[in-house]
Design a protein around this motif. Structure first.
Motif, PDB file in Angstrom:
ATOM      1  N   LYS A 140       0.813  -1.222   0.000  1.00  0.00           N
ATOM      2  CA  LYS A 140       0.000   0.000   0.000  1.00  0.00           C
ATOM      3  C   LYS A 140       0.846   1.272   0.000  1.00  0.00           C
ATOM      4  O   LYS A 140       0.301   2.377  -0.090  1.00  0.00           O
ATOM      5  CB  LYS A 140      -0.918  -0.001   1.228  1.00  0.00           C
ATOM      6  CG  LYS A 140      -1.900  -1.161   1.271  1.00  0.00           C
ATOM      7  CD  LYS A 140      -2.612  -1.232   2.610  1.00  0.00           C
ATOM      8  CE  LYS A 140      -3.489  -2.455   2.710  1.00  0.00           C
ATOM      9  NZ  LYS A 140      -4.075  -2.617   4.071  1.00  0.00           N
ATOM     10  N   SER A 141       2.152   1.113   0.110  1.00  0.00           N
ATOM     11  CA  SER A 141       3.044   2.272   0.206  1.00  0.00           C
ATOM     12  C   SER A 141       3.321   2.875  -1.166  1.00  0.00           C
ATOM     13  O   SER A 141       3.759   2.183  -2.087  1.00  0.00           O
ATOM     14  CB  SER A 141       4.370   1.856   0.858  1.00  0.00           C
ATOM     15  OG  SER A 141       5.322   2.901   0.772  1.00  0.00           O
ATOM     16  N   LYS A 142       3.077   4.167  -1.301  1.00  0.00           N
ATOM     17  CA  LYS A 142       3.342   4.852  -2.566  1.00  0.00           C
ATOM     18  C   LYS A 142       4.833   5.115  -2.763  1.00  0.00           C
ATOM     19  O   LYS A 142       5.312   5.203  -3.889  1.00  0.00           O
ATOM     20  CB  LYS A 142       2.563   6.166  -2.620  1.00  0.00           C
ATOM     21  CG  LYS A 142       1.049   5.990  -2.647  1.00  0.00           C
ATOM     22  CD  LYS A 142       0.339   7.325  -2.670  1.00  0.00           C
ATOM     23  CE  LYS A 142      -1.182   7.146  -2.675  1.00  0.00           C
ATOM     24  NZ  LYS A 142      -1.895   8.449  -2.666  1.00  0.00           N
ATOM     25  N   SER A 143       5.552   5.235  -1.654  1.00  0.00           N
ATOM     26  CA  SER A 143       6.985   5.546  -1.726  1.00  0.00           C
ATOM     27  C   SER A 143       7.850   4.306  -1.829  1.00  0.00           C
ATOM     28  O   SER A 143       9.010   4.384  -2.243  1.00  0.00           O
ATOM     29  CB  SER A 143       7.404   6.335  -0.480  1.00  0.00           C
ATOM     30  OG  SER A 143       7.301   5.521   0.688  1.00  0.00           O
ATOM     31  N   ASP A 165       7.194   9.159   2.945  1.00  0.00           N
ATOM     32  CA  ASP A 165       7.743   9.204   1.585  1.00  0.00           C
ATOM     33  C   ASP A 165       9.263   9.170   1.546  1.00  0.00           C
ATOM     34  O   ASP A 165       9.875   9.490   0.532  1.00  0.00           O
ATOM     35  CB  ASP A 165       7.234  10.455   0.851  1.00  0.00           C
ATOM     36  CG  ASP A 165       7.639  11.762   1.536  1.00  0.00           C
ATOM     37  OD1 ASP A 165       8.386  11.709   2.537  1.00  0.00           O
ATOM     38  OD2 ASP A 165       7.196  12.834   1.071  1.00  0.00           O
TER      39      ASP A 165
END
Length: 208
Positions: A136-139, A145
């Motif tokens: 689920k982590s965008k980074s 981030d």
């Protein structure tokens, strides 16, 4: 002169993550390597606050406990989140990594011959939470981030588990991608390929 000094045994042990973090941040490290024979004499052990290594020195500051060292360096090198709530989440992640590391250490030093098969079979249950977080982590990092000290700690422990159970990440695409991403960071890559680092055993009893 190196800004930091580490006194420890000639193993990766509890200092792999610390070395990766320092390397990734371009920091030099002076190492005092202690043989088991020297340690068994007792003088050094008697001088250590809790009777154990590693020992970490940053100027006049002397730290024991590897997770305290990671937190200290996280604060100094911008790897402890951007705000308090991120720092708290990073603490939570690191404590979860420590829970798994303690299970790993118990296996390595107490139950390797009798417990390895069961440990590897149960390992997915302990990896699932990290897979869920990273998927689920965008980074691509555990919290926020940017990279944190908990990322170095998890990465180090996942490398250990890849040696222990070669297929450990096969069912976890986010974790597999995470390990690849961390290993590709130029300064970490250089450390992992360095002969002095590569030749260090993971654990003090030769089991891995």
């Amino acid at each position: 002169m190196a800004p930091y000094t580490l006194t420890y045994f000639p193993v990766k042990g509890r200092c792999g993550a610390l070395k990766m973090m320092l390397a990734d941040n371009g920091q030099q490290l002076k190492e005092n390597v202690v043989s088991i024979e020297e340690w068994m004499k007792g003088d050094l052990k008697g001088s250590c606050l809790f009777g154990q290594l590693p020992k970490f020195e940053d100027g006049d500051l002397v730290l024991y406990q590897s997770n305290a060292m990671l937190r200290h360096l996280g604060r100094k090198h911008g790897a402890y989140g951007k705000k308090d709530c991120e720092a708290s989440l990073i603490d939570m992640m690191n404590d979860s990594v420590e829970d798994l590391r303690l299970k790993y250490i118990k296996l390595i030093y107490q139950e390797y011959e009798t417990g390895k098969e069961a440990y590897c079979k149960d390992l997915p249950n302990h990896l699932k939470p990290f897979e869920s977080i990273l998927s689920k982590s965008k980074s691509g990092f555990l919290v926020g981030d940017q990279i944190s000290f908990a990322d170095y700690n998890l990465f180090d422990l996942l490398l250990n588990h890849k040696v222990l159970c070669s297929a450990s990440l096969d069912s976890f695409p986010a974790l597999k991608s995470y390990v690849d991403k961390m290993a590709a960071r130029p300064k970490i890559k250089a450390l992992l390929e360095c002969e002095n680092f590569k030749k260090l055993p993971i654990n003090g009893n030769g089991k891995q």
